[in-house]
Design a protein around this motif. Structure first.
Motif, PDB file in Angstrom:
ATOM      1  N   HIS A   1      -9.726   0.761  -2.792  1.00 23.15           N
ATOM      2  CA  HIS A   1      -9.227   1.871  -1.972  1.00 23.15           C
ATOM      3  C   HIS A   1     -10.272   2.986  -1.925  1.00 23.15           C
TER       4      HIS A   1
ATOM      5  N   ASP B   1       1.013   3.282   3.146  1.00 20.90           N
ATOM      6  CA  ASP B   1       0.269   4.465   2.669  1.00 20.90           C
ATOM      7  C   ASP B   1       1.179   5.640   2.310  1.00 20.90           C
TER       8      ASP B   1
ATOM      9  N   HIS C   1       0.861  -1.193   0.000  1.00 16.35           N
ATOM     10  CA  HIS C   1       0.000   0.000   0.000  1.00 16.35           C
ATOM     11  C   HIS C   1       0.891   1.234   0.000  1.00 16.35           C
TER      12      HIS C   1
ATOM     13  N   HIS D   1       1.762   4.826  -2.622  1.00 17.67           N
ATOM     14  CA  HIS D   1       1.160   5.531  -3.763  1.00 17.67           C
ATOM     15  C   HIS D   1       2.136   6.411  -4.526  1.00 17.67           C
TER      16      HIS D   1
ATOM     17  N   HIS E   1      -6.793  -0.470   4.408  1.00 18.20           N
ATOM     18  CA  HIS E   1      -7.003  -0.140   5.821  1.00 18.20           C
ATOM     19  C   HIS E   1      -7.746  -1.254   6.552  1.00 18.20           C
TER      20      HIS E   1
HETATM   21 ZN    ZN Z   1      -3.812   4.730   0.445  1.00 18.78          ZN
END
Ligand code: ZN
Ligand code: URA
Length: 390
Positions: A197, A334, A15, A17, A251
């Motif tokens: 997501h 994240d 995860h 980005h 999450h």
């Molecule tokens: Zn994310």
């Protein structure tokens, strides 16, 4: 390699980005959200990211950590991450007209393939690169489903793209839209992993009028959105029709693990849905994958136990405990979201997720399960395990 004493395994981030330069340029050219704009604060001008509905306080700062690959690699090195599965950050192509979404999907998927293909080898894990990716589909209203299928065909030809990231809107009616069945079918056949997501959150009037920064939309709105999307997907029978579809939930699946018995009970008591699904709702948690982006060991232990409980709703049953469920939990960061407010060597957001995995009840004393969550589950999910461990 599974010997208890010394498990050599990579740390894999599923995860993480990027806004590729082409995507950032698209956002800079816009005059309404989602957009990147210049923001002047006294004498200083900086770029800010404005993407969320009713975004507070002028959005968030944005900089090269969002697009510069060297910054991603530096972040990985700093935190001991060997391999990352990089995905475009929200809101993907959701806001574009169909023809633009289609063109940009193709170009961005090629760009991401190159971003990954030209990345350094993963040190100590021969045969693997440091970077792999999740591609994009032109999931927007009025798109031809055949165009989406063509994009899936294109993704199949890109060796470092191992999955697809998507939001919760589908082609306008959500992920429980029957019109998406050919898309699920093609994704399942292509063995691409779908990363679901959030972006939209929930109706922001629910969050009141106090200025709480981004806390309520990110801490609650995001996971509530995921919870609703995946619950609708289960209710629509997608997981019955496509049992080999591999869905990775952001999450830790929002509140779905916490609410899954209530969901099962509501289904059992509703004449419209009571006999619609093949299985008890709790069964489907054992068909899903969950990132371990929860920041706390008790929550991860709970999610893992709830995943393992799905086996009780299968023929034969199985062990209901955290280690048994941990086969479907995968480490994530994240990045580049949630940077430290003050400069620090390591990001607390990352350190907290690593510590949470290592101190999960029942997993804390089992290095092989930690190795699975931290990296080996990801290699298996993305069909890269055999490249290293044969
Ligand atoms: Zn994310
Ligand atoms: N904020 C976002 O907009 N996206 C994320 O993925 C995390 C935080």
């Amino acid at each position: 390699i599974t010997s208890m004493a010394n498990i050599r395994h990579p740390i894999v981030d599923v995860h993480t980005h990027v806004y590729l330069p082409r995507y950032a340029a698209e956002l800079r050219a816009r005059t309404s959200a989602p957009r990147i704009l210049n923001w002047t604060n006294g004498v200083k001008t900086e770029e800010r990211l404005l993407i969320l509905d009713g975004e507070p306080s002028g959005g968030r700062p944005i900089g090269p950590q969002y697009w510069d690959r060297d910054e991603k690699l530096e972040f990985m090195q700093r935190h001991g991450i060997n391999i990352s599965f990089v995905s475009s950050a929200n809101p993907w192509l959701d806001f574009l007209p169909a023809d633009r979404a289609q063109t940009l999907a193709h170009e961005l998927n090629d760009n991401l393939e190159e971003y990954c293909a030209t990345s350094p080898p993963a040190e100590g894990f021969s045969g693997l690169k440091t970077l792999y990716g999740f591609g994009l589909l032109p999931l927007v209203p009025n798109v031809e489903v055949s165009t989406i299928i063509q994009t899936i065909e294109h993704l199949k030809s890109l060796p470092h793209i191992r999955g697809i990231i998507m939001g919760t809107k589908g082609i306008g009616k959500g992920l429980d839209d029957n019109a998406l069945d050919p898309v699920w079918d093609a994704i399942q056949a292509a063995r691409l992993v779908v990363f679901i997501h959030p972006h939209y959150g929930v109706d922001s009037t629910a969050f009141g009028e106090n200025d709480n920064g981004h806390v309520l939309p990110l801490a609650l709105g995001f996971p509530f959105e995921t919870t609703i999307a995946i619950t609708r997907l289960i209710l629509s029978g997608v997981l019955d029709r496509f049992p080999d579809l591999r869905l990775l939930l952001a999450h830790s699946g929002g509140a779905l693990p916490q609410l899954s018995s209530r969901l099962a009970s509501c289904i059992q008591h509703d004449p419209i849905v009571a006999n619609r699904l093949k299985h008890d709702a709790r069964y489907y948690l054992g068909q899903l994958y969950f990132d371990a982006v929860a920041y706390g060991s008790e929550e991860l232990t709970f999610v893992s136990r709830t995943i393992s409980r799905a086996s009780a709703f299968k023929n034969g049953g199985g062990n209901i405990d955290a280690p048994a469920g941990s086969a479907r939990l995968l480490f994530g960061t994240d990045h580049p979201f949630f940077p430290p407010l003050e400069a620090s060597q390591k990001w607390p957001s990352v350190e907290n997720n690593l510590a949470a995995i290592r101190s999960m009840a029942g997993v804390d004393s089992k290095p092989e399960h930690q190795a699975n969550i931290l990296g080996l589950n990801a290699l298996r999910l993305f069909d890269l395990h055999d490249q290293v461990y044969t």
